[in-house]
Structures are given as structure tokens and as C-alpha cells.
Design a protein around this motif. Structure first.
Motif, short mmCIF file in Angstrom:
data_model
loop_
_atom_site.label_atom_id
_atom_site.label_comp_id
_atom_site.label_asym_id
_atom_site.label_seq_id
_atom_site.Cartn_x
_atom_site.Cartn_y
_atom_site.Cartn_z
N ILE A 182 0.87 -1.19 0.00
CA ILE A 182 0.00 0.00 0.00
C ILE A 182 0.90 1.23 0.00
CG2 ILE A 182 -1.77 1.26 1.31
CD1 ILE A 182 -2.58 -1.54 2.48
N SER A 183 0.76 2.05 -1.01
CA SER A 183 1.68 3.18 -1.16
C SER A 183 1.61 4.12 0.06
CB SER A 183 1.30 3.98 -2.41
OG SER A 183 1.86 5.26 -2.34
N PRO A 184 2.76 4.64 0.51
CA PRO A 184 2.75 5.60 1.62
C PRO A 184 1.92 6.85 1.29
CG PRO A 184 4.99 4.88 1.17
CD PRO A 184 4.12 4.29 0.09
N ARG A 185 1.67 7.08 0.01
CA ARG A 185 0.80 8.21 -0.36
C ARG A 185 -0.63 7.96 0.07
NH1 ARG A 185 2.27 10.85 -5.98
NH2 ARG A 185 4.45 10.33 -6.13
N ARG A 207 7.69 6.70 5.32
CA ARG A 207 6.81 7.34 6.30
C ARG A 207 5.49 7.72 5.65
NH1 ARG A 207 8.23 13.20 5.19
NH2 ARG A 207 10.17 12.99 4.04
N PRO A 208 4.44 7.74 6.46
CA PRO A 208 3.13 8.11 5.92
C PRO A 208 3.04 9.61 5.70
CG PRO A 208 2.99 7.64 8.28
CD PRO A 208 4.41 7.45 7.90
N TYR A 244 9.69 20.70 8.19
CA TYR A 244 9.40 19.30 7.83
C TYR A 244 9.75 19.04 6.37
CZ TYR A 244 6.93 14.82 7.77
OH TYR A 244 6.62 13.50 7.67
N PRO A 245 10.53 17.99 6.09
CA PRO A 245 10.96 17.75 4.70
C PRO A 245 9.87 17.07 3.87
CG PRO A 245 11.90 16.09 6.17
CD PRO A 245 11.06 16.99 7.03
N LEU A 246 9.04 17.87 3.25
CA LEU A 246 7.96 17.32 2.42
C LEU A 246 8.55 16.69 1.17
CD1 LEU A 246 5.35 20.23 2.60
CD2 LEU A 246 5.09 17.91 3.55
N ARG A 247 7.94 15.57 0.75
CA ARG A 247 8.33 14.98 -0.54
C ARG A 247 7.68 15.81 -1.64
NH1 ARG A 247 6.68 9.52 2.50
NH2 ARG A 247 5.45 11.11 3.53
N PRO A 248 8.22 15.74 -2.88
CA PRO A 248 7.75 16.66 -3.92
C PRO A 248 6.24 16.63 -4.13
CG PRO A 248 9.61 15.35 -4.71
CD PRO A 248 9.29 14.84 -3.35
N TRP A 249 5.63 15.47 -3.93
CA TRP A 249 4.19 15.33 -4.18
C TRP A 249 3.33 15.68 -2.99
CZ3 TRP A 249 2.76 11.81 -0.52
CH2 TRP A 249 3.72 10.89 -0.10
N GLU A 250 3.97 16.07 -1.89
CA GLU A 250 3.26 16.10 -0.62
C GLU A 250 2.87 17.50 -0.15
OE1 GLU A 250 5.80 14.25 2.28
OE2 GLU A 250 4.14 13.79 3.63
N ARG A 251 1.78 17.58 0.56
CA ARG A 251 1.34 18.80 1.24
C ARG A 251 1.05 18.44 2.68
NH1 ARG A 251 -1.07 23.32 -1.22
NH2 ARG A 251 -1.17 22.94 -3.45
N LEU A 252 1.21 19.34 3.61
CA LEU A 252 0.77 19.07 4.98
C LEU A 252 -0.73 19.32 5.05
CD1 LEU A 252 3.47 20.82 7.20
CD2 LEU A 252 2.95 18.37 7.13
N LEU A 279 3.35 27.92 4.25
CA LEU A 279 3.44 26.45 4.33
C LEU A 279 2.74 25.87 3.12
CD1 LEU A 279 2.58 25.83 8.08
CD2 LEU A 279 4.53 24.85 6.89
N LYS A 280 3.26 24.75 2.63
CA LYS A 280 2.55 24.06 1.54
C LYS A 280 1.48 23.21 2.23
CE LYS A 280 3.59 21.08 -2.38
NZ LYS A 280 4.51 20.03 -2.79
#
Ligand code: SAH
Ligand code: SF4
Length: 369
Positions: A182-185, A207-208, A244-252, A279-280
Motif C-alpha cells: 500500500i503506497s505511503p501516499r 513514512r506516511p 518538515y521535509p515534504l516529498r515533492p508530491w506532498e502537502r501538509l 506552508l505548503k
């Protein structure tokens, strides 16, 4: 169990592929008993079965909402119980799982808080909730189609960042492409803001996604609603979010529980926009789900929409539809109730334990939706 643990359990004298065979059976094929792992020699099966069983907890009770949401009370090995929720939608299913039995964080609007903390869940018990729900709802195929329907949110009972080692191990097991895949995304954990653990989570390779329960528009207001803010200040929490080091596809994601007349004004909305500037981020608004002993009101829907309109000018902002309110399965309503939720409506239904599962080792679901 991760692969090295299975290797340890097996001990010496087995071919190199044996542990992987067992791992594959448990997490890809999702067998419900060691005896089903037919590619293992009988003696190995018998020895393992005498000591271990796949950690899928049996259901003691379940409730079905008029909106299709199902809430389950699962029994753990030590007899404690924990709640887990299945929310079906057109194109996806959301599995809302718990990370602790109860919760030690004392948020004023949350029923789980009234339980206090009984104990942390193990990684096996966290993954076990997912295995239970997949099986119960016929989603246990290792196919891309089954995987792409599933979204997991650790938003049931408990504060995941106060049980981080188990939550991380569970995430690795859920996400492993050689296992459950199951993808962490598709996995999200939600925190009340345990600031030092946010940086720790950020350093993890697997990480999730991270959601933060903001729930207030100022330091003072948050202290009132979420007393943990006295230990972990809102200012520091937002600093941790910025670092927080967001991955390129990620938003908080920031969740905001709207309490009528308390934190739902236009001024609150504008302050939220200012807090989250730079913040993204996206914001999920949740109108309070009421419960006995919760001293707040659900806001007027017009105020919820007005709040959204203000935030949406600055960032994506959504209103979360309450799911399973009639069976007390919605956010913040999970407090263990062996005797059943307080207000099961005539059309919502309750099933006895015998209809939820058969016995601790073999969980056979009642017909899927
Ligand atoms: N402990 C974690 C995750 C579980 S709570 C956390 O607090 O983030 C999941 C979400 O439910 C959180 O965003 C929380 O703010 C929200 N919540 C708690 N009580 C609620 C209630 N009574 N009505 C609506 N949302 C609530
Ligand atoms: Fe715990 Fe989350 Fe409820 Fe707060 S909102 S008491 S952190 S479960």
C-alpha cells in the motif's frame, strides 16, 4: 513481523528462501492461519502453528451506519479492545485505524480523551486492523485494483506520534512492495502536535503522510481546547511544520474541528490563514461530532461554509463530510463502548460478535457490502 524477525523465529537450518515464503503468505496472500501456507513443509507448519498465528484480531461487535460506515470493536490478545472503522465510497475505501488503546492527550472536544491511555498498540496490532478490514470487506487480493481502493488513516483512537516506533514499523509493513504494497501516499497519520516527534518522523525513509490537528487560531485558544499546547506551543509546532521535509508530491494537511461559537468566526478563519502562510498546506474542516460529556456545539453549516470561503482564498480548504455519526464512528467519537454506541438510530444496525467474525484465528467476514 518484518523479514529479519521471521528469520530469527525460524532459527538456523532452513533454506534462505523460507522466511520470505512465510512473509509473502502473511502479507501478500494474507492467509488467516499458518496451516494455509501449503508450500511450507508440514513439520515447519505444525511447529509454527503451535506457537504463532497471524495477528488478525477478532471482532467482538460491529455497528453499521445508515451511510454504510462500519465500526468494529476488535479484541486484542490481552483481552483489551480497540476500535476500527471502515468507510466505503464510490471509488475508494477509507480504513480508519487506531494507534493506541485510548489516548493520553486531553483534547476537550474528543470522546477518546475521556478513556485516558490504556496502552500502546504493537505494530502487529496496527497492521492486524488493516488485515481484518481488508478481509472483512473482500479487499484482500494482492491486486493493483484492490490496493488502489484503499486509503488508510491513523485517525482512530490514540496519538500516533506517542507510539512512533510501532507506527513506523506498521507503515513499513503496510507499504512494503514485496508485502502488502500500500503506497505511503495512501497512508496518513494525524497528530495533535507532538513537536519533537515531527522532526523524527521527517527523517524516516518510509513514512506516511502527515496531518496536524490545528483546531485553534491562536496560542491561547489552542491551550484551552488542546491543553497539550502548554507543553508543545503552537509557535514551535508551526516551526516544526516549516522545517518538515515534504516529498515533492506532498502537502501538509491541517485539520480544524469547528466548535460552534468558539473557534468558528471569520476572525478565526483569517488568523488560520496567517498562521499557515508560507506552508505548503491544505485545510480540512470538521464540524464537531457531538458526544456525551463534550461541552461544545456543532456549528451552524452557514458558519462552516463562511469559514471555508475565507481560508480557500489562500489555500485548498475542504469540508469533511461526517461519516457514521449515528453509530458514533465519526472523528473524535471513538470511546470504547462494549455495550454499544449511545444513540444507535432505528435504521443503523448492530451485529452481535458472532456475525462479525468466527474465531480468533480464522476471521470469516459476513458478506461484503
Ligand atoms: N490523535 C490524533 C488522531 C486521532 S483524532 C489527532 O488528534 O490528530 C482524529 C481527528 O479527529 C483529529 O483531527 C481531531 O482533531 C478530530 N476530532 C477529535 N474529536 C472530534 C470531534 N468531537 N468532532 C470532530 N472531530 C474531532
Ligand atoms: Fe487524542 Fe486525537 Fe482525541 Fe486529542 S483528538 S484526545 S490527540 S485522539
Amino acid at each position: 513481523m518484518e523479514l529479519p524477525e521471521i528469520e530469527r523465529v525460524l532459527g538456523k537450518g532452513h533454506p534462505g528462501f523460507r522466511a520470505r515464503q512465510i512473509y509473502d503468505a502473511l502479507y501478500r496472500q494474507k492467509v488467516s492461519g499458518v496451516e494455509e501456507i501449503t508450500n511450507l513443509p508440514k513439520a515447519v507448519r505444525q511447529e509454527l502453528a503451535s506457537q504463532y498465528r497471524p495477528g488478525v484480531p477478532p471482532a467482538a461487535a460491529c455497528w453499521t451506519s445508515t451511510d454504510g460506515t462500519r465500526r468494529y470493536l476488535l479484541t486484542l490478545d490481552d483481552g483489551r479492545t480497540v476500535e476500527t472503522v471502515f468507510m466505503p465510497e464510490e471509488t475508494r475505501d477509507t480504513l480508519c485505524i487506531s494507534s493506541q488503546v485510548g489516548c493520553p492527550v486531553n483534547c476537550r472536544f474528543c470522546l477518546t480523551a475521556l478513556m485516558g491511555l490504556e496502552r500502546n498498540l504493537t505494530a502487529g496490532e496496527i497492521v492486524g486492523q488493516v488485515l481484518f478490514l481488508l478481509r472483512e470487506h473482500g479487499l484482500n487480493a494482492a491486486s493493483d485494483e484492490a490496493r488502489s481502493r484503499v486509503n488508510i488513516v491513523m485517525m482512530g483512537m490514540g496519538e500516533p506520534l506517542l507510539n512512533l516506533p510501532s507506527v513506523l514499523k506498521a507503515t513499513r509493513l503496510l507499504a512494503d512492495p514485496a508485502g502488502m504494497g500500500i503506497s505511503p501516499r495512501r497512508i496518513t497519520i494525524s497528530t495533535s502536535g507532538i513537536t519533537p516527534k515531527i522532526a523524527e518522523l521527517g527523517r524516516e525513509p518510509v513514512r506516511p503522510k502527515l496531518a496536524i490537528s490545528l483546531n485553534a487560531s491562536s496560542e491561547e485558544q489552542r491551550r484551552e481546547l488542546m491543553p497539550i499546547t502548554r507543553k508543545y506551543h503552537l509557535r514551535d509546532l508551526l516551526d516544526a511544520c516549516r522545517a518538515y521535509p515534504l516529498r515533492p508530491w506532498e502537502r501538509l494537511t491541517f485539520e480544524y474541528v469547528l466548535l460552534g461559537g468558539v473557534n468558528d468566526s471569520a476572525a478565526d478563519a483569517s488568523r488560520v490563514v496567517r498562521l499557515l502562510a508560507h506552508l505548503k498546506a491544505k485545510v480540512n474542516l470538521i464540524a464537531l461530532n457531538p458526544g456525551p460529556g463534550i461541552p461544545y456545539q456543532t456549528p451552524d453549516p452557514a458558519r462552516v461554509h463562511a469559514f471555508q470561503a475565507i481560508v480557500r482564498r489562500a489555500m485548498p480548504c475542504f469540508i469533511r463530510k461526517p461519516r457514521g455519526r449515528d453509530i458514533f464512528a465519526a472523528c473524535g467519537q471513538l470511546k470504547r463502548m462494549e455495550e454499544g454506541p449511545p444513540a444507535v438510530t432505528a435504521s443503523a444496525s448492530v451485529r452481535a460478535s458472532s456475525e462479525c467474525s468466527t474465531n480468533p484465528t480464522t476471521v470469516v467476514g459476513f458478506p461484503a457490502r
